[in-house]
Enzyme design. Structure first.
Site, short mmCIF file in Angstrom:
data_model
loop_
_atom_site.label_atom_id
_atom_site.label_comp_id
_atom_site.label_asym_id
_atom_site.label_seq_id
_atom_site.Cartn_x
_atom_site.Cartn_y
_atom_site.Cartn_z
N CYS A 334 2.06 0.69 1.28
CA CYS A 334 2.65 1.95 2.30
C CYS A 334 2.83 2.95 1.00
CB CYS A 334 4.00 1.44 2.94
SG CYS A 334 4.98 0.33 1.96
N LEU A 335 3.91 3.84 1.09
CA LEU A 335 4.04 4.73 0.23
C LEU A 335 4.22 4.18 -1.28
CD1 LEU A 335 3.72 7.62 -0.76
CD2 LEU A 335 6.27 8.08 -0.06
N GLY A 337 5.49 0.61 -1.40
CA GLY A 337 5.26 -0.66 -1.64
C GLY A 337 6.39 -1.66 -1.52
N ILE A 338 7.32 -1.33 -0.74
CA ILE A 338 8.66 -1.99 -0.77
C ILE A 338 9.14 -2.25 0.51
CG2 ILE A 338 9.32 -1.12 -3.02
CD1 ILE A 338 11.50 0.82 -1.50
#
Length: 422
Positions: A334-335, A337-338
């Site tokens: 994603c942006l 990564g969490i």
């Protein structure tokens, strides 16, 4: 390989009040109820409350005597600290209670059986067979004296203690917690020595443990439940941790979890044999889409409580499996990564490895410590767990509860060793 070590006997001088409590506790055996002590110390020691409204506790000295006299045979010890702290060191015979934060509200409402949050099957059975027959002793890191305040949020330790006592168990908390007991009776503590553990020697922290968490009675959307550094945010509002892995993290031999930066680094993609890229954002471009070298799939979801990511679970899982079948690496990003990419990765592990939400989440967190899916996505994963039939059989739910995703097909379940060796 982990080796279990027992420390040498260590004794610390106790304060006057601590010594009095321990002395009062000395004659109180397992199964005693509050106020069962004798002499002038009754009502103060391990088998007694410390005042009106105080929760019942046992002293470190009482526990030491129980372990030495009976080997803990008449005792059920429950460690309420984060899993990593438990792995680092714990009192002998203890069972660890680990739970994702999203389940705390269910615990508070009373529809989450304690047995269902014990990850190990053997420990589940030990709890089920002994919780009513033995004295149950819970401990956290350092609770010394605890008296619930009206209207204040209940600590998880207190919630578990109250639930156990309501269920008819003889349950107490350990006065002073693990820290006090380890200081005074380290010979009864087991320590795991692992060369891959924290290089600094300090125990790692976790967002999954029960010890320091508190439960609010409000009905918020869950965004406030995320405890992340506030120094940075995603473009659509999600906090970003200040430190992230430099490269994508390998979850399985063919499955990598990363951030937007990883998806634009040809050297990284080539190094890990990544040919499939799953982009879980609505607006980040697929950097090499027109080159023909990579296969892309984009899931247009923002990291927001209103988004229904679970409706895309089936096609995301199918895309990852396609990469696996072609012996290619696949990057889920994603942006930051969490959150979004983590949610998809956890869903994949739940279906393909037949893991519960708690186990799948823990599996990913051990590989990438800074994960933090938003509260709503965790709720969708919980619904997904029910649909896959992975919930504990004793975790019953009302039939009126709504599911918020398209039901995926439940097939092609692979054992862990099969997936990890692929």
């Amino acid at each position: 390989m982990k080796n279990q070590l027992r420390g040498p006997p260590v004794r610390a001088h106790m304060s006057t009040s601590g010594a009095a409590a321990a002395a009062a506790a000395g004659g109180t055996r397992a199964g005693s109820e509050p106020g069962a002590g004798s002499g002038s110390g009754a009502g103060i020691g391990a088998g007694a409350t410390t005042g009106a409204g105080a929760m019942p506790c046992k002293s470190a000295e009482w526990l030491q005597e129980e372990l030495e006299a009976r080997g803990g045979a008449s005792l059920l010890l429950l460690d309420c600290r984060p899993h990593e702290l438990f792995e680092s060191s714990h009192i002998e015979t203890a069972i660890n209670l680990a739970i994702p934060g999203l389940m705390l509200r269910r615990l508070r409402k009373g529809n989450l059986p304690i047995r269902s949050i014990i990850p190990n099957h053997a420990d589940k059975e030990r709890f089920a067979t002994r919780c009513k027959a033995a004295t149950v002793l819970l401990y956290d890191e350092a609770t010394a004296e605890w008296q619930p305040e009206p209207g204040a949020p209940a600590s998880v330790l207190g919630l578990l203690l109250q639930k156990l006592r309501d269920d008819g168990c003889q349950a107490y908390y350990l006065q002073g917690g693990f820290n006090k007991f380890q200081t005074e009776y380290s010979e009864h503590c087991e320590t795991n020595v692992d060369s891959s553990s924290s290089p600094s020697g300090s125990p790692p922290t976790s967002v999954l443990g029960l010890g320091g968490l508190r439960i609010s009675s409000d009905c918020s959307d869950g965004e406030s439940d995320r405890e992340l550094p506030s120094s940075a945010t995603e473009s659509d509002g999600s906090p970003v941790p200040s430190s992230q892995p430099a490269f994508p993290v390998q979850i399985l031999p063919y499955l990598y979890l990363g951030c937007a930066k990883d998806s634009t680094n040809l050297d990284v993609l080539g190094k890990y044999g990544i040919k499939y890229i799953l982009n879980v954002t609505p607006n980040l471009p697929n950097a090499f889409e027109h080159g023909g070298e990579f296969t892309y799939k984009q899931i247009p979801i923002s990291d927001h409580w209103s988004q229904n990511l679970s409706q895309f679970f089936p096609e995301a899982i199918s895309f990852i499996d396609e990469a696996r079948s072609k012996k290619c690496g696949v990057l889920v990003h994603c942006l930051a990564g969490i959150s979004r990419s983590v949610t998809v990765t956890v869903a994949y592990l739940m279906q393909k490895m037949n893991l519960s939400l708690n186990d799948a989440y823990d599996f990913v967190k051990r590989k990438k410590s800074n994960i933090s899916p938003n509260f709503n996505f965790m709720g969708q994963l919980l619904d997904f767990e029910r649909t896959l039939g992975l919930s504990s059989p004793c975790d019953n739910h009302a039939p009126s509860e709504q599911l918020y995703f398209s039901t995926p097909t439940n097939h092609n379940l692979f054992p862990i060793n099969t997936l990890e060796s692929t």
